[in-house]
Motif scaffolding. Sequence first.
Motif, PDB file in Angstrom:
ATOM      1  N   THR A  62       0.867  -1.168   0.000  1.00 48.56           N
ATOM      2  CA  THR A  62       0.000   0.000   0.000  1.00 48.56           C
ATOM      3  C   THR A  62       0.907   1.222   0.000  1.00 48.56           C
ATOM      4  OG1 THR A  62      -1.836   1.106   1.087  1.00 48.56           O
ATOM      5  CG2 THR A  62      -0.167   0.121   2.528  1.00 48.56           C
ATOM      6  N   SER A  63       0.298   2.396   0.005  1.00 48.61           N
ATOM      7  CA  SER A  63       1.133   3.594   0.005  1.00 48.61           C
ATOM      8  C   SER A  63       0.605   4.574   1.020  1.00 48.61           C
ATOM      9  CB  SER A  63       1.137   4.237  -1.382  1.00 48.61           C
ATOM     10  OG  SER A  63       0.005   5.053  -1.526  1.00 48.61           O
ATOM     11  N   ARG A 111       2.341  -7.231   4.692  1.00 44.25           N
ATOM     12  CA  ARG A 111       3.427  -7.460   5.623  1.00 44.25           C
ATOM     13  C   ARG A 111       3.735  -6.130   6.292  1.00 44.25           C
ATOM     14  NH1 ARG A 111       5.973 -12.658   6.604  1.00 44.25           N
ATOM     15  NH2 ARG A 111       7.760 -11.353   7.130  1.00 44.25           N
ATOM     16  N   THR A 112       3.692  -6.104   7.590  1.00 41.67           N
ATOM     17  CA  THR A 112       3.974  -4.844   8.289  1.00 41.67           C
ATOM     18  C   THR A 112       5.463  -4.505   8.240  1.00 41.67           C
ATOM     19  OG1 THR A 112       4.108  -6.053  10.371  1.00 41.67           O
ATOM     20  CG2 THR A 112       2.002  -4.996   9.857  1.00 41.67           C
ATOM     21  N   ASP A 113       6.295  -5.497   7.856  1.00 35.60           N
ATOM     22  CA  ASP A 113       7.720  -5.189   7.684  1.00 35.60           C
ATOM     23  C   ASP A 113       8.048  -4.754   6.262  1.00 35.60           C
ATOM     24  OD1 ASP A 113       7.076  -7.671   6.720  1.00 35.60           O
ATOM     25  OD2 ASP A 113       8.851  -8.698   7.508  1.00 35.60           O
ATOM     26  N   GLY A 114       7.022  -4.666   5.410  1.00 39.70           N
ATOM     27  CA  GLY A 114       7.261  -4.228   4.033  1.00 39.70           C
ATOM     28  C   GLY A 114       5.942  -3.905   3.356  1.00 39.70           C
ATOM     29  N   TYR A 115       5.340  -2.812   3.734  1.00 40.86           N
ATOM     30  CA  TYR A 115       4.007  -2.474   3.198  1.00 40.86           C
ATOM     31  C   TYR A 115       4.040  -1.230   2.330  1.00 40.86           C
ATOM     32  CZ  TYR A 115       4.245   1.149   6.716  1.00 40.86           C
ATOM     33  OH  TYR A 115       4.649   2.229   7.445  1.00 40.86           O
ATOM     34  N   GLU A 116       5.068  -0.387   2.547  1.00 43.36           N
ATOM     35  CA  GLU A 116       5.060   0.930   1.907  1.00 43.36           C
ATOM     36  C   GLU A 116       5.740   0.875   0.539  1.00 43.36           C
ATOM     37  OE1 GLU A 116       3.878   4.336   2.903  1.00 43.36           O
ATOM     38  OE2 GLU A 116       4.273   4.200   0.759  1.00 43.36           O
ATOM     39  N   CYS A 117       4.989   1.229  -0.517  1.00 42.85           N
ATOM     40  CA  CYS A 117       5.596   1.177  -1.853  1.00 42.85           C
ATOM     41  C   CYS A 117       6.184   2.506  -2.283  1.00 42.85           C
ATOM     42  CB  CYS A 117       4.593   0.670  -2.884  1.00 42.85           C
ATOM     43  SG  CYS A 117       3.212   1.778  -3.150  1.00 42.85           S
ATOM     44  N   ALA A 118       5.682   3.625  -1.730  1.00 48.11           N
ATOM     45  CA  ALA A 118       6.200   4.933  -2.154  1.00 48.11           C
ATOM     46  C   ALA A 118       7.694   4.988  -1.874  1.00 48.11           C
ATOM     47  CB  ALA A 118       5.487   6.061  -1.420  1.00 48.11           C
ATOM     48  N   ASN A 119       8.442   5.612  -2.801  1.00 48.84           N
ATOM     49  CA  ASN A 119       9.893   5.626  -2.639  1.00 48.84           C
ATOM     50  C   ASN A 119      10.453   7.021  -2.909  1.00 48.84           C
ATOM     51  OD1 ASN A 119      12.686   5.140  -2.700  1.00 48.84           O
ATOM     52  ND2 ASN A 119      12.339   3.007  -3.325  1.00 48.84           N
ATOM     53  N   PHE A 120      10.576   7.805  -1.822  1.00 48.68           N
ATOM     54  CA  PHE A 120      11.090   9.162  -1.980  1.00 48.68           C
ATOM     55  C   PHE A 120      12.607   9.176  -2.157  1.00 48.68           C
ATOM     56  CE2 PHE A 120       6.882   9.898  -0.402  1.00 48.68           C
ATOM     57  CZ  PHE A 120       6.467  10.957  -1.175  1.00 48.68           C
ATOM     58  N   GLY A 121      13.226   8.028  -1.901  1.00 46.67           N
ATOM     59  CA  GLY A 121      14.639   7.909  -2.235  1.00 46.67           C
ATOM     60  C   GLY A 121      14.810   8.075  -3.737  1.00 46.67           C
ATOM     61  N   MET A 122      13.982   7.391  -4.487  1.00 46.92           N
ATOM     62  CA  MET A 122      14.082   7.499  -5.940  1.00 46.92           C
ATOM     63  C   MET A 122      13.724   8.903  -6.409  1.00 46.92           C
ATOM     64  SD  MET A 122      12.356   5.380  -9.060  1.00 46.92           S
ATOM     65  CE  MET A 122      10.880   6.218  -9.573  1.00 46.92           C
ATOM     66  N   LEU A 123      12.641   9.453  -5.867  1.00 47.59           N
ATOM     67  CA  LEU A 123      12.190  10.760  -6.344  1.00 47.59           C
ATOM     68  C   LEU A 123      13.196  11.860  -6.047  1.00 47.59           C
ATOM     69  CD1 LEU A 123       8.393  10.583  -5.454  1.00 47.59           C
ATOM     70  CD2 LEU A 123       9.506  10.160  -7.655  1.00 47.59           C
ATOM     71  N   SER A 124      13.911  11.734  -4.916  1.00 53.18           N
ATOM     72  CA  SER A 124      14.881  12.779  -4.600  1.00 53.18           C
ATOM     73  C   SER A 124      16.251  12.479  -5.204  1.00 53.18           C
ATOM     74  CB  SER A 124      14.993  12.958  -3.089  1.00 53.18           C
ATOM     75  OG  SER A 124      15.416  11.761  -2.498  1.00 53.18           O
ATOM     76  N   GLY A 125      16.492  11.233  -5.562  1.00 52.48           N
ATOM     77  CA  GLY A 125      17.772  10.882  -6.169  1.00 52.48           C
ATOM     78  C   GLY A 125      18.736  10.240  -5.192  1.00 52.48           C
ATOM     79  N   ASP A 126      18.215   9.856  -4.030  1.00 55.02           N
ATOM     80  CA  ASP A 126      19.055   9.261  -2.993  1.00 55.02           C
ATOM     81  C   ASP A 126      19.012   7.737  -3.126  1.00 55.02           C
ATOM     82  OD1 ASP A 126      20.234   8.326  -0.708  1.00 55.02           O
ATOM     83  OD2 ASP A 126      19.214   9.725   0.643  1.00 55.02           O
ATOM     84  N   CYS A 144       0.174   3.756  -7.228  1.00 50.79           N
ATOM     85  CA  CYS A 144       1.148   4.795  -6.961  1.00 50.79           C
ATOM     86  C   CYS A 144       2.192   4.678  -8.053  1.00 50.79           C
ATOM     87  CB  CYS A 144       1.775   4.566  -5.583  1.00 50.79           C
ATOM     88  SG  CYS A 144       3.055   5.757  -5.188  1.00 50.79           S
ATOM     89  N   GLY A 145       2.155   5.628  -9.019  1.00 49.77           N
ATOM     90  CA  GLY A 145       2.931   5.518 -10.253  1.00 49.77           C
ATOM     91  C   GLY A 145       4.386   5.157 -10.079  1.00 49.77           C
ATOM     92  N   ALA A 185     -16.276  10.717 -17.107  1.00 47.28           N
ATOM     93  CA  ALA A 185     -15.399  10.687 -15.933  1.00 47.28           C
ATOM     94  C   ALA A 185     -13.976  10.389 -16.358  1.00 47.28           C
ATOM     95  CB  ALA A 185     -15.869   9.616 -14.955  1.00 47.28           C
ATOM     96  N   LEU A 186     -13.071  10.781 -15.458  1.00 50.08           N
ATOM     97  CA  LEU A 186     -11.665  10.488 -15.680  1.00 50.08           C
ATOM     98  C   LEU A 186     -11.273   9.370 -14.723  1.00 50.08           C
ATOM     99  CD1 LEU A 186      -8.852  11.263 -16.867  1.00 50.08           C
ATOM    100  CD2 LEU A 186      -8.617  12.822 -14.935  1.00 50.08           C
ATOM    101  N   VAL A 187     -10.578   8.355 -15.237  1.00 53.47           N
ATOM    102  CA  VAL A 187     -10.132   7.274 -14.364  1.00 53.47           C
ATOM    103  C   VAL A 187      -8.611   7.324 -14.274  1.00 53.47           C
ATOM    104  CG1 VAL A 187     -10.089   4.780 -13.988  1.00 53.47           C
ATOM    105  CG2 VAL A 187     -12.096   5.849 -15.034  1.00 53.47           C
ATOM    106  N   VAL A 188      -8.114   7.288 -13.038  1.00 50.46           N
ATOM    107  CA  VAL A 188      -6.670   7.301 -12.836  1.00 50.46           C
ATOM    108  C   VAL A 188      -6.274   6.055 -12.052  1.00 50.46           C
ATOM    109  CG1 VAL A 188      -6.483   9.812 -12.882  1.00 50.46           C
ATOM    110  CG2 VAL A 188      -6.880   8.648 -10.709  1.00 50.46           C
ATOM    111  N   THR A 189      -5.001   5.770 -12.067  1.00 48.43           N
ATOM    112  CA  THR A 189      -4.537   4.622 -11.289  1.00 48.43           C
ATOM    113  C   THR A 189      -3.199   4.942 -10.626  1.00 48.43           C
ATOM    114  OG1 THR A 189      -4.151   2.231 -11.325  1.00 48.43           O
ATOM    115  CG2 THR A 189      -3.513   3.446 -13.294  1.00 48.43           C
ATOM    116  N   CYS A 190      -3.119   6.190 -10.110  1.00 48.01           N
ATOM    117  CA  CYS A 190      -1.909   6.649  -9.451  1.00 48.01           C
ATOM    118  C   CYS A 190      -2.311   7.716  -8.450  1.00 48.01           C
ATOM    119  CB  CYS A 190      -0.934   7.208 -10.477  1.00 48.01           C
ATOM    120  SG  CYS A 190       0.369   8.235  -9.773  1.00 48.01           S
ATOM    121  N   GLY A 191      -1.863   7.558  -7.221  1.00 43.24           N
ATOM    122  CA  GLY A 191      -2.238   8.474  -6.153  1.00 43.24           C
ATOM    123  C   GLY A 191      -1.866   9.910  -6.431  1.00 43.24           C
ATOM    124  N   SER A 192      -0.666  10.137  -6.947  1.00 46.54           N
ATOM    125  CA  SER A 192      -0.298  11.538  -7.135  1.00 46.54           C
ATOM    126  C   SER A 192      -0.964  12.146  -8.354  1.00 46.54           C
ATOM    127  CB  SER A 192       1.212  11.747  -7.111  1.00 46.54           C
ATOM    128  OG  SER A 192       1.847  10.896  -8.012  1.00 46.54           O
TER     129      SER A 192
END
Lengths: 221, 356, 453
Positions: free
Chosen positions: C207-208, C236-251, C279-280, C405-412
Amino acid sequence: MTLLEFARGPAMEWSLIILVAGVVLRFAGIFLLTRHKTYFRTKGGSTLAAGLRTIGTRSAPTPDLEHRVRFSHYTGYLWHIGLFITVLFYAPHILFFESILGFGWPALPTSVVLAAAAVTLAVLIALLIRRMVHPVLKTISGFDDYASWFVTTLPLVTGLVAFGHLGADFGWRYETLLAVHILSVELLFVYFPFGKLFHPFSIWFTRYMIGGQMEQRGVRA
Amino acid sequence: MSQREENLGQYMARRGISRRTFLKFCTVMGSTMALSPAQAAEMAETMAKATRQSVIWLSFQECTGCTESITRSHNPTLESLIFDFISLDYHHTLQAAAGDAAEHAREEAMKKHKGKYVVVVDGSIPMGENAHYSTIAGITNEQMLRDTAKDCFAIVTVGTCAAFGGIPAARPNPTGAVAVSDIIKDKPIINVSGCPPMPQVMTGTLSHILTFGAIPELDHLGRPIAFFGETIHDRCYRRPFYEKGQFAKSFDDEGARKGWCLYEVGCKGPTTYNACANLKWNGADTFPVQSGHGCLGCSEPNFWDQAGGFYAPLSVGDWGSHEVLAGAVVAGAAVGAAAAVAGRSKQKSAHEEKKS
Amino acid sequence: MSLNREAFNKFAEMAGQLADMDTPVEMPDDQRVANAKRVMMEKMDAPKAAMLESCIHCGMCAEVCHFYMTQEDGKFTPILKLDLLKRVYRRELSPLRWMHRLYTRDVTIEDLEEWQELVYDTCTVCGRCSLICPMGIHIAAMMPIMRNAYSAAGMVPAELHLMDSQQDQGHLFGVGKDEFIGLIEQLRSQGLEIPVDKDKADIMVLTSVLDIMVSQDSLIAMIKIMNHLGYDWTFRTDGYECANFGMLSGDEEVHLKASKKIIDAAVACGAKKVIVAECGHSYPALRYEAPDIWGHALPFEVLATSEFLGQEVEKGTLKLKKAEGVHTVTFHDPCKNNRWGGVEKEPRAVLTALGLEIREPDSTGRTNICCGGGGGAFLINRTADYRQRVFELKRDQIDATGSEALVVTCGSCRLNFEVGKMKSNWGKPVESLVEMVGDNLDDGAARSGTGSP
């Protein structure tokens, strides 16, 4: 040594040496650089097929985007084709290639070549003006862009002048015009490997690579 | 009436040339020299009254081809008669006198016609080994030229050797041959180049001097514009084939038989300035291109040494050899590879730096 | 189902304060320049070199870039955004470097400051420029190198830098593992059956932060769909978050750290498939980029939500009812799923299965114009005006299709459209694909129940 002798002799020999050595140097220097490995699971089909396909498909903008780049695309083709006709199908030029390659091909009538050269020159001038006024082009253009334009256009102009014996009114004689034309081509040879004019050599590889890279993600390049 | 006082008109009449024929000659000459009809008539008038012009003919490092060209026309022509008319006070090929007597004739003419005589030179001047490659009566060609030119009115060079150095000056130029203009800087020099030059051009140039007592208009190489103003290509009867792109590919192919343009078999017509294509040779109304061979460009400087040789088309130069270009490939690859290897090690040290 | 308005407003308020909360990286200027140059040099390779050498400055890339299209300012030309990389390459690695050094200026701190806007604010790394380039220069594929360089120079825009630090610490917008567990408990109490932290599962679902905070309905829909399909799946609570701000910031370090959590969790439960939430950027971040940074292939398959749903529809395992109240829709491809991931036909298969008529805009699928907020640009406050202009371009394009209607498949994408809607009073409903599926599961159809994906 007259100007024509210089142009047909040492200048020609050295410009060809620089052209050949420069192109090979740049090629080797680029393609022998390191390569990074890819670890992800690829998605599409054959990257070889996709790469080869992209060499062809990038010859035209993808239809959805064509309307955004229509002018650049068609004028680009127009002057390239005009230039190829002029360079490759004018009888005296074919003789030049034949002397190096060992084989020739049929020439087009002079009138056809002349028309092609005139169209090419007109388009090149229009594109230069566009480069100087277009918000994108004037921002991204530098010395290389104008130099490349100059060394490409100069042989066309000197060739037309020599062909038409223009300049006789100013006391310029044919052998001088011919020498200037040959020298302008040699200037093109010398500049060729060092700026963006190198692109006819690299384009096949870059198109091939983007085709493969996108195919690995299942995307048509 | 002594021969010395006889004018050209009288001489012509004595040799059976009618006034009408002479006028016709002057009209043709006049048009060649771009004179108006009135001027042509004036030319006939003036020339008829002209007395003999004193000429000293110096033959240096030459083959006598130029003299042959002018004097050995297969039948006597009006041009040859004009040539005969001039007072050849010294010409060691033609004159009967030899040795001291001959040199004496030259010195006498120089004294008598000081400032008025014309020096004709054929052959180049060898400057190597203190100019001793060629001497006449113990006098080097260079010395004779300097001495003779000192008091002349003008110099007319006959042939490409005298005009530009010619074949003797061709690489490697063993005798250090030079043109007249390389030695004489203070006298008007009229270059009648060609290998050999056209007889009409020679007589035309002399006619101009006889008529107007002045130097004709010259091009940047010192050649009379009247005869050297246009290229062979400009006046070539095969020009339409060039425009249409119809070329002979070899000397015995279909195109050659059909009389197509000889550009591809090395014709230098486009860069050669001479009157061959319009005045033609040998009274036979022909010239080299018409005989099926391309123009060699013999009236141009260094025609012998042109890049690629006589049979290389003009657009083809001396581009070197495949071996040289192969060498360029190897050298380029080596430098490029070295650059890439150095680049890789730079990247590697950048990577190490990051880790540390 | 729809967007949680209250949560959306709260999220927007938080996003507005990100810049103030960030602690900038302290570093001497020459160190910043040295670090940036070092990264650029390290990341170059033969194919990228060939591409940088091939630009003929034709300007076509600008003509298809949504930032240039909406502002017509030459500085937004995509290839110009890579200029610092090009200069470093030319001075340091090019075979003609001896020549280029004579006239190519070295990169300075002023250059880095000037280019920050071009690298983050006005490039969503959408990749449209890479599609038009007649020379075949993959411009967008080199943009991440610029971001890597900025991260090494400590010059990531404040908003993204803060998010990068938060990701490093394991929570985003105050949402961490505990908050995720809390939401799960809350949903369980509403009667939802949710498998969490199973030791063995065929499918692991991610999830994100946006779903947890703002679009809980998307999360609920995904749970319902998974249960409906009857697969052996788990969070899995040890791996649930898909968003990756490391990639977006370049880290890259944080990028890999975030991806590794997912990889380790998936390996721990033996998942054969990992499904990334709507989440694109999360999709290529895990599917394509993570393995390359890690240096190993992933031992499982990664699917985007829309990709998974489409595959199930095509297999016939996912039976859907005809959607009610809407007949025609326009689908907005997230650039990170389509151009960067090859997901194109799957979401359309889902919409067709929902009985909807898809009205494509004039540039769609792989050539779709980005929403304007991708690549992290959505969070950078100073780009609000740029994004709005792009939104207007998109809006007009979508309106021209005449769809309902517009259909999207990305949170941002979704949030960017919502912000644009609010600012310009656009009335078009913006729907989430997964929510539409969740709402229209055909309960009459038998569950597949085989437990095998």
